[in-house]
Design an enzyme around this catalytic site. Structure first.
Site, PDB file in Angstrom:
ATOM      1  N   SER A 169       5.307  -0.213  -3.389  1.00  0.00           N
ATOM      2  CA  SER A 169       3.744  -0.428  -2.912  1.00  0.00           C
ATOM      3  C   SER A 169       2.532   0.410  -3.221  1.00  0.00           C
ATOM      4  CB  SER A 169       3.581  -0.860  -1.414  1.00  0.00           C
ATOM      5  OG  SER A 169       2.340  -1.286  -1.315  1.00  0.00           O
ATOM      6  N   LYS A 176       4.239  -3.207  -6.905  1.00  0.00           N
ATOM      7  CA  LYS A 176       3.861  -4.194  -5.898  1.00  0.00           C
ATOM      8  C   LYS A 176       2.242  -2.949  -5.774  1.00  0.00           C
ATOM      9  CE  LYS A 176       3.571  -5.119  -1.185  1.00  0.00           C
ATOM     10  NZ  LYS A 176       4.096  -4.871   0.108  1.00  0.00           N
ATOM     11  N   ASP A 182      -0.123  -7.463  -2.728  1.00  0.00           N
ATOM     12  CA  ASP A 182      -0.222  -7.874  -1.419  1.00  0.00           C
ATOM     13  C   ASP A 182      -1.467  -7.761  -1.014  1.00  0.00           C
ATOM     14  OD1 ASP A 182       0.449  -7.998   1.282  1.00  0.00           O
ATOM     15  OD2 ASP A 182       1.596  -6.044   1.200  1.00  0.00           O
ATOM     16  N   LYS A 219      10.779  -7.282   7.883  1.00  0.00           N
ATOM     17  CA  LYS A 219      10.648  -6.004   8.042  1.00  0.00           C
ATOM     18  C   LYS A 219      11.331  -6.175   9.838  1.00  0.00           C
ATOM     19  CE  LYS A 219       6.073  -4.714   5.884  1.00  0.00           C
ATOM     20  NZ  LYS A 219       5.167  -4.795   6.243  1.00  0.00           N
ATOM     21  N   GLY A 241       8.440  -2.573   3.705  1.00  0.00           N
ATOM     22  CA  GLY A 241       7.925  -1.133   4.685  1.00  0.00           C
ATOM     23  C   GLY A 241       6.671  -1.312   5.196  1.00  0.00           C
TER      24      GLY A 241
END
Ligand code: OSB
Ligand code: MG
Length: 375
Positions: A138, A164, A192, A266, A294
């Site tokens: 990410s 991401k 995201d 998550k 995460g």
């Protein structure tokens, strides 16, 4: 049967190698709440609460979690005969609203205690089947598309199976276009938004369809399922919900309303591994892929995520980057590493979470400590 004898709460501080920026805030140093839980028979487990310093991702923070654990959550379990981790979610759900990250931290420790008591790797205790998990990265919001391209290219070369990109209004289309252009059509990319858009942005968001993204994660408000469903009908790209999915019921609502086609699980956000597994099972039955998100965890929280991600319907790479992506030095031994093929081994060679906590280092990093005992 397990009986918890004491729970020690600690705050440790770990600086990220570089600040991580999402649409709702930036973090440079993690204030991490660790739990050390002791049960009868001398068993001990470490776990991590993923709440951040500020309430920008969810209402919880490290300080609300500390309070909730001390006042309401730990007292529910301390000294109680527990049949197993499967019963903890219900014990902590009754007349106790919210505080899911705080509840999850203790619930996960009970899974670990149970795995240790049974001599099983945590992944096996959960019913996981895989011996490796696919790793994604990410990337935080960068100042320029060029800076993003540099990081995305490095991630691609390192072998990450999915990249991401964090986006927000003003740092979206041109950034995604630059990354797509540099990495090529075949690179697995997602974005995201962490709730950064509204209903006035649907035309704008529809332009993301041009980039062949695997998913668009959480574009709209965290409590909003209906408008995510409206948006999903406008888009070819699957929506994935993160912040919105706080329970198995919310996952079911998402599926029935068509608010998204992929779920980010998550354990902290949903109250623990039991709820995570229930969401995984529901999604498997409805052919909805899931992946493990995460929260910039230390190596302790990461261990639980890796065990969870080894369940069979985690068919997309998780935000499970190796220790060195986040920290100069992690607090577990061995550190989490990614192989050149973009996978991470699920530790199956010993009982429990599979890594040892560097307790001396944790002591050195501790800035606050409180022990809660059974009455
Ligand atoms: O939305 O997935 C998110 C980190 C903090 C808060 C929210 C999110 C994230 C990440 C980090 O994307 C992923 C990671 O831990 O590598
Ligand atoms: Mg997210």
């Amino acid at each position: 049967m397990l009986r918890l004898e004491h729970v020690t709460l600690r705050e440790v501080r770990l600086a990220l190698r570089e600040p991580f920026r999402i649409s709702s805030g930036v973090v440079a140093e993690r204030r991490i709440l660790l739990l050390e839980v002791a049960a009868d028979g001398g068993l001990r487990a470490w776990s991590e609460c993923v709440a951040g310093e500020a309430p920008n991702y969810s209402a919880e923070t490290i300080d609300t979690a500390w309070l909730a654990l001390r006042e309401w959550i730990a007292p529910r379990l301390l000294g109680v005969e527990l049949a197993g981790p499967e019963c903890v979610h219900e014990l902590l759900e009754r007349d106790l609203r919210g505080h899911r990250m705080a509840r999850a931290a203790l619930e996960m420790a009970v899974w670990e205690l149970s795995a240790l008591a049974e001599g099983l790797p945590l992944a096996r205790r959960l019913g996981a089947t895989r011996d490796r998990v696919e790793v994604g990265i990410s990337l935080g919001i960068q100042p320029t598309p060029e800076a993003l391209v540099e990081r995305a290219s490095a991630a691609r070369s390192a072998g990450y199976r999915r990249i991401k990109l964090k986006i927000r209004p003003g740092a979206d289309l041109s950034f995604v276009a630059a990354a797509r252009g540099a990495l090529g059509e075949a690179a697995p990319l997602s974005v995201d938004a962490n709730n950064a858009y509204g209903t006035g942005d649907f035309d704008h968001l529809a332009r993301l369809d041009a980039f062949g993204l695997i998913m668009i994660e959480q574009p709209l408000e965290h409590e909003d399922l209906l408008r995510h469903a409206d948006l999903q009908r406008r888009l070819r790209t699957p929506l994935c919900l993160d912040e919105s999915i706080t329970s198995v019921f919310r996952a079911e609502d998402m599926i029935r309303l068509g608010s998204g086609r992929i779920v980010n699980i998550k354990p902290g956000r949903v109250g623990g591994l039991g709820a995570s597994r229930a969401i995984h099972d529901l999604c498997a039955a409805r052919a909805v892929p899931v992946w493990c998100g995460g929260m910039l965890e230390s190596g302790i929280g990461r261990a639980y995520n890796v065990a969870l991600a080894a369940l069979p319907n985690f068919t997309l790479p998780g935000d499970l980057s190796p220790s060195a992506r986040y920290w100069e030095r992690d607090i577990v031994i061995p550190e989490w590493v990614m192989r050149a093929d973009g996978t991470m081994a699920v530790p199956l060679d010993r009982p429990g979470i599979g890594v040892r906590v560097d307790e001396g280092r944790v002591d050195d990093l501790t800035v606050r400590l409180e022990t809660l005992r059974a009455p």
